[in-house]
Design an enzyme around this catalytic site. Structure first.
Site, short mmCIF file in Angstrom:
data_model
loop_
_atom_site.label_atom_id
_atom_site.label_comp_id
_atom_site.label_asym_id
_atom_site.label_seq_id
_atom_site.Cartn_x
_atom_site.Cartn_y
_atom_site.Cartn_z
N GLU A 1 -14.79 55.17 43.79
CA GLU A 1 -15.59 54.68 43.13
C GLU A 1 -16.93 55.14 43.44
OE1 GLU A 1 -17.79 51.31 44.14
OE2 GLU A 1 -16.16 50.78 46.76
N LYS B 1 -16.86 44.03 53.48
CA LYS B 1 -18.21 44.55 53.90
C LYS B 1 -18.67 43.59 55.32
CE LYS B 1 -19.90 45.89 50.07
NZ LYS B 1 -18.77 46.64 49.58
N1 PSU Z 1 -17.98 49.40 49.86
C1 PSU Z 1 -18.82 50.48 50.54
N2 PSU Z 1 -20.20 50.01 49.88
C2 PSU Z 1 -20.18 49.42 48.36
C3 PSU Z 1 -19.17 49.28 47.78
C4 PSU Z 1 -18.33 48.63 49.22
O1 PSU Z 1 -18.65 51.01 51.37
O2 PSU Z 1 -21.52 49.34 47.50
C5 PSU Z 1 -19.50 48.48 47.21
C6 PSU Z 1 -18.05 47.95 45.96
O3 PSU Z 1 -17.83 48.59 44.66
C7 PSU Z 1 -18.08 46.56 45.72
C8 PSU Z 1 -19.18 46.08 45.95
O4 PSU Z 1 -16.89 46.02 45.06
O5 PSU Z 1 -19.88 46.72 46.92
C9 PSU Z 1 -19.58 44.89 46.21
O6 PSU Z 1 -20.38 44.26 45.36
P1 PSU Z 1 -20.90 42.58 45.56
O7 PSU Z 1 -20.71 42.11 46.88
O8 PSU Z 1 -21.68 42.23 44.16
O9 PSU Z 1 -19.15 42.41 44.10
#
Ligand code: PSU
Ligand code: MN
Length: 297
Positions: A22, A156
């Site tokens: 991604e 995360k």
């Molecule tokens: N994994 C990481 N760093 C990131 C992400 C994933 O190590 O920045 C990203 C992914 O794209 C995931 C997003 O979908 O963070 C989640 O964002 P939110 O909490 O706004 O859905």
């Protein structure tokens, strides 16, 4: 009306066995100077495991699976590109803008390209204080819709991890551990949270993924703990996170900006230690995804 951008066709340069990667992790989750070298590291990890990396994103309004380095550079040089989840992907395609795909939209585009395995760092989930502001990542709902296995180091750990694990269960998303019988916590290997099953052998795990993806039209979470040598001690992490959460830049960031704002501040407070750990776990996930895709061939 930007007529020339409709209808949008998927540009699919994926070569089997492919692993989707991604662009949000690269463009919004890491310091800008890291994006291109980390993209190389992820590619290498997939290739060394015998599969082909396919970076996913939106370039000039075209959904692309298998972005070139020049296309990634367009995104990193653009200064600010929208972070695309399920809700704003269509608008980026309609208006012809660039965009970085999150787990939710990478799954959507990867599935359209016929890719069954995707590696990220950590999926999004249920944010802390969700009872005040119900911020729950679109990633969780995308997992109920798209037939892709997502290799991730848990969710995360800026999030409410027990609530996220519970939500995966509520949504009926299979969560399997690779060489772990607990759901990992991104920078830490251990939690007290369960997985639905554990696999120690990549070939067996690949066979299960192929079976389960054929059986049902939704995604699977493959939980792969951060390598032991890259783990961050829990008490150290708790300090950085607590400090970050009290900063005005974090308190004022809502919606799609919440995750990047928090990640940027913990990366700064830890003097880059969380960046190194984040890269290490993402590369490890790319390597496992590469093995799995090769074995699912
Ligand atoms: N994994 C990481 N760093 C990131 C992400 C994933 O190590 O920045 C990203 C992914 O794209 C995931 C997003 O979908 O963070 C989640 O964002 P939110 O909490 O706004 O859905
Ligand atoms: Mn959110």
């Amino acid at each position: 009306m930007p007529e020339q951008h409709r209808p949008t066709r998927l540009i699919n340069r994926a070569k089997a066995p492919a692993v989707a990667l991604e662009t949000t992790l690269l463009v919004h989750g890491l310091p800008p100077e890291e994006a291109l070298t980390v993209a190389d590291q992820l590619d290498d990890a997939v290739a060394e495991a015998g599969s082909n990396p396919a970076l996913v994103g939106v370039v000039h309004g075209s959904p692309v699976v298998g972005m070139t380095r020049d296309e990634l550079k367009l995104l990193t040089d653009a200064g600010s590109v929208p972070k695309l989840n399920t809700s704003n992907l269509g608008h980026a395609l309609f208006t012809g803008s660039h965009g970085a795909t999150t787990v939710s939209t990478t799954m959507e585009l990867a599935e359209r390209a016929g890719i069954r395995v995707f590696a990220t760092g950590g999926i999004g989930g249920v944010h802390r204080d969700y009872h005040l502001t119900p911020d729950i990542s679109a990633d969780l709902f995308a997992l109920t819709r798209h037939r892709v296995a997502v290799v991730t180091s848990g969710c995360k750990n800026i999030l409410d991890i027990p609530a996220t694990r519970e939500m995966l269960e509520t949504l009926g998303i299979p969560v399997v551990g690779y060489r772990t019988d607990v759901f990992p916590a991104f920078y830490q290997r251990q939690t007290h949270l369960s997985v639905d099953a554990t696999f120690d052998n990549p070939t067996e795990l690949a066979a299960y993924l192929a079976f389960e993806l054929a059986r049902h039209k939704r995604g699977i979470v493959v939980a792969n703990p951060i390598p032991e040598s890259d783990e961050i001690a829990q008490n150290q992490w708790d300090e950085w996170l607590q400090e970050a959460r009290n900063l005005p830049s974090v308190k004022s960031a809502g919606g799609r900006d919440a995750t990047p704002a928090l990640l940027a501040e913990v990366h700064r407070l830890s003097a880059g230690r969380t960046v190194d750990a984040n890269i290490a776990l993402a590369v490890s996930n790319a390597g496992l995804a590469g093995q799995l895709a090769a074995a699912m061939r």
